[in-house]
Design a protein around this motif. Structure first.
Motif, PDB file in Angstrom:
ATOM      1  N   UNK A  61      50.228  39.110  36.018  1.00  0.00           N
ATOM      2  CA  UNK A  61      51.055  40.291  36.262  1.00  0.00           C
ATOM      3  C   UNK A  61      50.338  41.613  36.037  1.00  0.00           C
ATOM      4  N   UNK A  62      49.188  41.609  35.355  1.00  0.00           N
ATOM      5  CA  UNK A  62      48.449  42.835  35.077  1.00  0.00           C
ATOM      6  C   UNK A  62      47.079  42.771  35.743  1.00  0.00           C
ATOM      7  N   UNK A  63      46.920  43.377  36.918  1.00  0.00           N
ATOM      8  CA  UNK A  63      45.656  43.280  37.650  1.00  0.00           C
ATOM      9  C   UNK A  63      44.459  43.846  36.885  1.00  0.00           C
ATOM     10  N   UNK A  64      44.697  44.757  35.942  1.00  0.00           N
ATOM     11  CA  UNK A  64      43.591  45.331  35.177  1.00  0.00           C
ATOM     12  C   UNK A  64      42.891  44.304  34.298  1.00  0.00           C
ATOM     13  N   UNK A  65      43.609  43.289  33.853  1.00  0.00           N
ATOM     14  CA  UNK A  65      42.994  42.264  33.001  1.00  0.00           C
ATOM     15  C   UNK A  65      41.892  41.539  33.755  1.00  0.00           C
ATOM     16  N   UNK A  67      40.095  42.594  36.139  1.00  0.00           N
ATOM     17  CA  UNK A  67      38.973  43.448  36.531  1.00  0.00           C
ATOM     18  C   UNK A  67      38.035  43.784  35.372  1.00  0.00           C
ATOM     19  N   UNK A  68      38.317  43.255  34.183  1.00  0.00           N
ATOM     20  CA  UNK A  68      37.470  43.534  33.031  1.00  0.00           C
ATOM     21  C   UNK A  68      36.048  43.000  33.208  1.00  0.00           C
ATOM     22  N   UNK A  69      35.917  41.869  33.916  1.00  0.00           N
ATOM     23  CA  UNK A  69      34.606  41.269  34.130  1.00  0.00           C
ATOM     24  C   UNK A  69      34.730  40.175  35.185  1.00  0.00           C
ATOM     25  N   UNK A  70      33.610  39.731  35.743  1.00  0.00           N
ATOM     26  CA  UNK A  70      33.661  38.607  36.686  1.00  0.00           C
ATOM     27  C   UNK A  70      34.248  37.343  36.050  1.00  0.00           C
ATOM     28  N   UNK A  71      33.936  37.109  34.775  1.00  0.00           N
ATOM     29  CA  UNK A  71      34.478  35.926  34.098  1.00  0.00           C
ATOM     30  C   UNK A  71      35.993  36.038  33.910  1.00  0.00           C
ATOM     31  N   UNK A  72      36.467  37.248  33.635  1.00  0.00           N
ATOM     32  CA  UNK A  72      37.912  37.470  33.511  1.00  0.00           C
ATOM     33  C   UNK A  72      38.606  37.230  34.846  1.00  0.00           C
ATOM     34  N   UNK A  73      38.007  37.698  35.928  1.00  0.00           N
ATOM     35  CA  UNK A  73      38.576  37.482  37.256  1.00  0.00           C
ATOM     36  C   UNK A  73      38.636  35.997  37.580  1.00  0.00           C
ATOM     37  N   UNK A  74      37.596  35.270  37.216  1.00  0.00           N
ATOM     38  CA  UNK A  74      37.588  33.826  37.467  1.00  0.00           C
ATOM     39  C   UNK A  74      38.672  33.127  36.651  1.00  0.00           C
ATOM     40  N   UNK A  75      38.815  33.510  35.371  1.00  0.00           N
ATOM     41  CA  UNK A  75      39.863  32.889  34.558  1.00  0.00           C
ATOM     42  C   UNK A  75      41.241  33.188  35.136  1.00  0.00           C
ATOM     43  N   UNK A  76      41.472  34.421  35.562  1.00  0.00           N
ATOM     44  CA  UNK A  76      42.770  34.776  36.151  1.00  0.00           C
ATOM     45  C   UNK A  76      43.078  33.886  37.356  1.00  0.00           C
ATOM     46  N   UNK A  77      42.083  33.640  38.198  1.00  0.00           N
ATOM     47  CA  UNK A  77      42.289  32.781  39.370  1.00  0.00           C
ATOM     48  C   UNK A  77      42.594  31.345  38.952  1.00  0.00           C
ATOM     49  N   UNK A  78      41.868  30.841  37.961  1.00  0.00           N
ATOM     50  CA  UNK A  78      42.109  29.484  37.461  1.00  0.00           C
ATOM     51  C   UNK A  78      43.523  29.381  36.912  1.00  0.00           C
ATOM     52  N   UNK A  79      43.915  30.360  36.110  1.00  0.00           N
ATOM     53  CA  UNK A  79      45.230  30.337  35.479  1.00  0.00           C
ATOM     54  C   UNK A  79      46.346  30.429  36.521  1.00  0.00           C
ATOM     55  N   UNK A  80      46.186  31.289  37.503  1.00  0.00           N
ATOM     56  CA  UNK A  80      47.217  31.449  38.527  1.00  0.00           C
ATOM     57  C   UNK A  80      47.359  30.214  39.397  1.00  0.00           C
ATOM     58  N   UNK A  81      46.277  29.496  39.606  1.00  0.00           N
ATOM     59  CA  UNK A  81      46.280  28.293  40.447  1.00  0.00           C
ATOM     60  C   UNK A  81      47.010  27.124  39.781  1.00  0.00           C
ATOM     61  N   UNK A  82      47.077  27.119  38.459  1.00  0.00           N
ATOM     62  CA  UNK A  82      47.679  26.007  37.720  1.00  0.00           C
ATOM     63  C   UNK A  82      49.194  26.152  37.624  1.00  0.00           C
ATOM     64  N   UNK A  93      64.230  33.584  32.462  1.00  0.00           N
ATOM     65  CA  UNK A  93      63.485  33.817  33.693  1.00  0.00           C
ATOM     66  C   UNK A  93      61.995  33.803  33.382  1.00  0.00           C
ATOM     67  N   UNK A  94      61.196  33.497  34.415  1.00  0.00           N
ATOM     68  CA  UNK A  94      59.741  33.531  34.271  1.00  0.00           C
ATOM     69  C   UNK A  94      59.186  34.666  35.110  1.00  0.00           C
ATOM     70  N   UNK A  95      58.031  35.172  34.698  1.00  0.00           N
ATOM     71  CA  UNK A  95      57.423  36.325  35.362  1.00  0.00           C
ATOM     72  C   UNK A  95      56.257  35.943  36.256  1.00  0.00           C
ATOM     73  N   UNK A  96      55.957  34.641  36.350  1.00  0.00           N
ATOM     74  CA  UNK A  96      54.780  34.203  37.100  1.00  0.00           C
ATOM     75  C   UNK A  96      55.138  33.108  38.095  1.00  0.00           C
TER      76      UNK A  96
END
Length: 186
Positions: A61-65, A67-82, A93-96
């Protein structure tokens, strides 16, 4: 059938948050986060209690998280995919995306989830993990040990838990953290 893995960043004395609720001392650097990403790629479903779920929602839900680093972007993608399952009696209610609520954390529910997936399940939150341990559902424990003595706070493992483990992996990092992977012996 998936494995249920309990993984956390912890102080050397076994705390995941200090007496003030802080855990900045456990923040992974880029090397550790890259390793975490490699481990998390096998997770198809996260099991959360309400509080840890609300803490983790920022990865979607927070795109800035991201963008902190390439590793952060990769973790965000992994987390969103699961998939995410939140065990809560109070959350309405859920936010994701890819997230559902279950009201009861019991053996039958969790075993059905384990039996129905191809990847691993990750349980997060010390309270939820304690319940999973007591039900005999945890297959593996992974600890990222921070070079820190917190001296008090929220413990990674509940008091009174006695469990035999077998070391199956370890890794040292330049920042002083150590990763330990243990199989739970049933």
């Amino acid at each position: 059938m998936g494995r249920l893995v309990y993984s956390y960043l912890s102080s050397l004395d076994g705390y995941i948050a200090d007496a003030t609720g802080g855990f900045a001392w456990a923040r992974p650097d880029e090397q550790v986060l890259g390793f975490i990403n490699g481990v998390e790629r096998d997770v198809s479903t996260y099991l959360y209690g309400r509080r840890i779920y609300e803490l983790m929602t920022g990865w979607e839900t927070d795109p800035d998280i991201a963008t902190q680093s390439p590793q952060s972007a990769e973790f965000a993608a992994i987390w969103q995919r699961a998939d995410k399952i939140v065990f809560s009696r109070t959350l309405n209610d859920v936010a994701t995306q890819r997230t559902r609520i279950e009201r009861e954390f019991d053996r039958a529910t969790v075993q059905a989830i384990k039996d129905g997936i191809d990847g691993d399940l990750a349980v997060s939150g010390a309270t939820l993990a304690a319940s999973a341990f007591r039900l005999g559902l945890i297959d593996e424990v992974q600890v990222f040990v921070s070079p820190m003595l917190a001296g008090g706070g929220q413990r990674m493992f509940p008091d009174g838990l006695s469990q035999r483990l077998a070391l199956r992996g370890e890794r040292r990092f330049a920042n002083g953290m150590v990763w330990l992977r243990y199989e739970v012996l049933h």
